[in-house]
Write an enzyme that holds these catalytic residues in place. Structure first.
Site, mmCIF file in Angstrom:
data_model
loop_
_atom_site.group_PDB
_atom_site.id
_atom_site.type_symbol
_atom_site.label_atom_id
_atom_site.label_comp_id
_atom_site.label_asym_id
_atom_site.label_seq_id
_atom_site.Cartn_x
_atom_site.Cartn_y
_atom_site.Cartn_z
ATOM 1 C CB CYS A 99 -31.547 -50.749 -84.499
ATOM 2 S SG CYS A 99 -31.667 -50.591 -82.710
ATOM 3 C CG HIS A 141 -32.211 -44.923 -84.289
ATOM 4 N ND1 HIS A 141 -32.571 -45.828 -85.267
ATOM 5 C CD2 HIS A 141 -31.702 -45.669 -83.264
ATOM 6 C CE1 HIS A 141 -32.295 -47.055 -84.838
ATOM 7 N NE2 HIS A 141 -31.762 -46.980 -83.630
ATOM 8 C CD GLU A 142 -28.930 -44.148 -80.872
ATOM 9 O OE1 GLU A 142 -29.293 -44.925 -79.963
ATOM 10 O OE2 GLU A 142 -28.488 -44.550 -81.956
ATOM 11 C CG HIS A 145 -33.238 -47.120 -78.743
ATOM 12 N ND1 HIS A 145 -33.672 -48.406 -78.893
ATOM 13 C CD2 HIS A 145 -32.382 -46.894 -79.771
ATOM 14 C CE1 HIS A 145 -33.104 -48.947 -79.968
ATOM 15 N NE2 HIS A 145 -32.318 -48.040 -80.525
HETATM 16 NI NI NI Z 1 -31.112 -48.439 -82.208
#
Ligand code: NI
Length: 176
Positions: A99, A141-142, A145
């Site tokens: 990340c 993953h994104e 966030h």
């Molecule tokens: Ni990330």
């Protein structure tokens, strides 16, 4: 213009992002442009708006051919706003992630193998895709966030987390 990416420990990375309400505005296009520049300048595979301190539901990702990451499939630049994720089936798989907010480290993270995702581009056009593999991993993953979740929170065994320079595997995956 590339912008500094917030690092893990910054409280802004732990907040829930708000939906984008207006599309095709100069401000939104500028944000997309800054995020694209930032991601590319750091050789990242993806970036979420909260990583540059903007609490909006906007992520982008792109994988171009890179000899450093031979096992990673190419993904065209995608701007994904107000995303909705729907796993296809229950199957999950472990894979290495990094990340941009946790530079130099990698961890082994479980993600759904197949995924449908929907949302909008910066012009308000609908996006609806079914993907698998690394593409599905990057999207999960994104979008994490946007919920204030960083990948180490999902690692099942912290022995599979460390500096990529020291790990025996995992180096060949980009930061997101
Ligand atoms: Ni990330």
């Amino acid at each position: 213009m590339a912008i500094d990416v917030l690092k893990m420990g910054d409280a802004r990375l732990l907040k829930q992002a708000a939906p984008v309400t207006e599309f095709d505005t100069p401000e939104l296009h500028e944000l997309v442009s800054d995020m694209t520049d930032t991601m590319r300048s750091l050789n990242g595979a993806g970036l979420a708006a909260p990583q540059i301190g903007v609490g909006l539901q906007l992520v982008l990702f792109e994988v171009i051919e890179n000899p450093r990451y031979p096992d990673v499939e190419c993904i065209p630049l995608t701007i994904l706003i107000n995303p909705v994720l729907e796993p296809i089936g229950d199957e999950m798989e472990e894979g290495w992630e990094g990340c941009l907010s946790i530079p130099g480290m990698r961890g082994l993270v479980p993600r759904y193998t197949k995924l449908r995702y929907r949302g909008f581009d910066a012009y308000g056009n609908a996006i609806d895709r079914e993907v698998g593999g690394f593409h599905a991993r990057v999207v999960q993953h994104e979008c994490d966030h946007l919920l204030g979740i960083l990948y180490p929170m999902r690692i099942r065994d912290l022995r599979n987390f460390g500096f990529s320079s020291a790990l025996s595997s995992g180096k060949s995956y980009p930061e997101e």
